[in-house]
Design an enzyme around this catalytic site. Structure first.
Site, short mmCIF file in Angstrom:
data_model
loop_
_atom_site.label_atom_id
_atom_site.label_comp_id
_atom_site.label_asym_id
_atom_site.label_seq_id
_atom_site.Cartn_x
_atom_site.Cartn_y
_atom_site.Cartn_z
N ARG A 198 -8.97 133.66 42.23
CA ARG A 198 -9.97 133.06 41.50
C ARG A 198 -9.77 133.17 39.65
O ARG A 198 -9.23 134.10 39.57
CB ARG A 198 -11.38 134.03 41.94
CG ARG A 198 -12.13 133.46 43.11
CD ARG A 198 -12.56 132.11 43.20
NE ARG A 198 -13.07 131.79 44.36
CZ ARG A 198 -12.50 131.08 45.16
NH1 ARG A 198 -11.25 130.63 44.80
NH2 ARG A 198 -12.95 130.60 46.39
N HIS B 226 -7.15 123.26 41.76
CA HIS B 226 -7.83 123.96 42.93
C HIS B 226 -7.55 123.56 44.14
O HIS B 226 -8.37 123.04 44.91
CB HIS B 226 -9.41 124.15 42.71
CG HIS B 226 -10.03 125.35 43.39
ND1 HIS B 226 -10.96 126.06 42.66
CD2 HIS B 226 -9.54 125.79 44.63
CE1 HIS B 226 -11.31 127.08 43.73
NE2 HIS B 226 -10.64 127.03 44.65
#
Length: 312
Positions: free
Chosen positions: A227, A275
């Site tokens: 993350r 991502h």
């Protein structure tokens, strides 16, 4: 009994493949696509990714919330998320396999010194570089859950010297194992290529900071597929500029999409990917979600639920 309703709320992801997959896996469940909610009180399940913050205040009959991704930190940060409704993180074999391929690709990229060759090409330099044997290259995996284990297996198949760090002690033949914050510096000191696969919790937020980078061997590499908030961005930029970290592949960021003016975009020692380390596949993930919905309707316990307090 009224028909169950599954609401698709993923504004940034095309709905058509998912609607088709859900229709095949859940023929007895009505599928609705946000913002065409219909009567909100009829919605019993929600499948979400970056949903509007006020969504949950409208859905008063929810029995479960399903996340499109494995990470649920942004959902948990939504104050409107009902704490008495099960939250299900995405666990799909194809997701882990996809991540293992992405991580292996990036590790091999650094192992074979491809950023340097790319720089040589820009300068039109014909220059060979020595490359160590795979077993001489120490790859460290920060976070040893299901994805971490798959990545470790893939990297070991190439012959890399793999170490793992986890919150609790693990024992796995053929791996260098470290656990707990007290062993983190020793783990980092033995890591030439660091792969972050941690969940985001209060304890892991900012874990990749100036002290962590200083503990690593000079000229080491970072691959963050965990993350964005795991990385203290200014500390990483400083480590890159000093050469302490030779190069970083960043697939996740504090703010997504990454702002146009962010220095990561133009930094010569940073690779930015949007991502995409592991992409959830509708035809396999829908089967997993359908199984959980059937379990719920049958009064059975749900799989892959998230502890709202712990964040995983």
């Amino acid at each position: 009994m009224s028909k169950s309703v599954l609401l698709y709320v993923c504004p940034t992801v095309p709905a058509e493949p998912w609607v088709k997959a859900f229709a095949e896996s859940l023929p007895d469940v009505e599928i609705r696509v946000w913002p065409d909610i219909g009567n909100p009180a009829e919605v019993t399940y929600a499948f979400v990714w970056h949903p509007p913050s006020v969504l949950f205040t409208q859905l008063t009959s929810l029995r479960a919330v399903f996340s499109l991704g494995a990470g649920v930190d942004k959902l948990l940060a939504n104050p409107e998320l009902p704490r008495d409704v099960p939250l299900i993180r995405m666990v799909d074999p194809s997701l882990g396999a996809d991540m293992a391929i992405f991580v292996a690709m990036q590790v091999l990229h650094y192992h074979r010194r491809m950023p340097e060759f790319a720089a040589f090409q820009r300068e039109r330099l014909w220059r060979a570089l020595d490359v160590p044997m795979a077993h001489e290259r120490r790859v460290g995996i920060l976070g040893y859950g299901e994805m971490g284990a798959l990545c470790a297996d893939r990297l070991r198949s190439f012959g890399f010297n793999v170490g793992i760090w986890s919150r609790r002690p693990r024992s796995d033949a053929g791996l260098r194992c470290f656990a707990g914050l007290e062993q983190l510096p020793a783990f980092l000191a033995e890591t030439d290529i660091l792969v972050c696969l941690l969940p985001l919790t209060p304890e892991t937020r900012g874990i990749l900071n100036a002290a962590a980078f200083a503990a690593m061997p000079r000229g080491s590499f970072l691959i963050n597929v965990g993350r964005g908030p795991h990385v203290v961005e200014n500390d990483l930029l400083a480590a890159l500029d000093s050469g302490q970290i030779a190069h970083a592949t960043l697939d996740v960021f504090v703010q997504e999409p990454l702002a146009q003016e962010h220095p990561f975009w133009a930094h010569e020692r940073v690779t930015v990917t949007p991502h995409v380390g592991a992409l959830t596949q509708p035809h396999t993930a829908a089967v997993m979600i359908a199984d959980n919905i059937r379990r719920d309707l049958a009064g059975e316990s749900l799989l892959n639920t998230v502890d709202h307090a712990l964040g995983y």
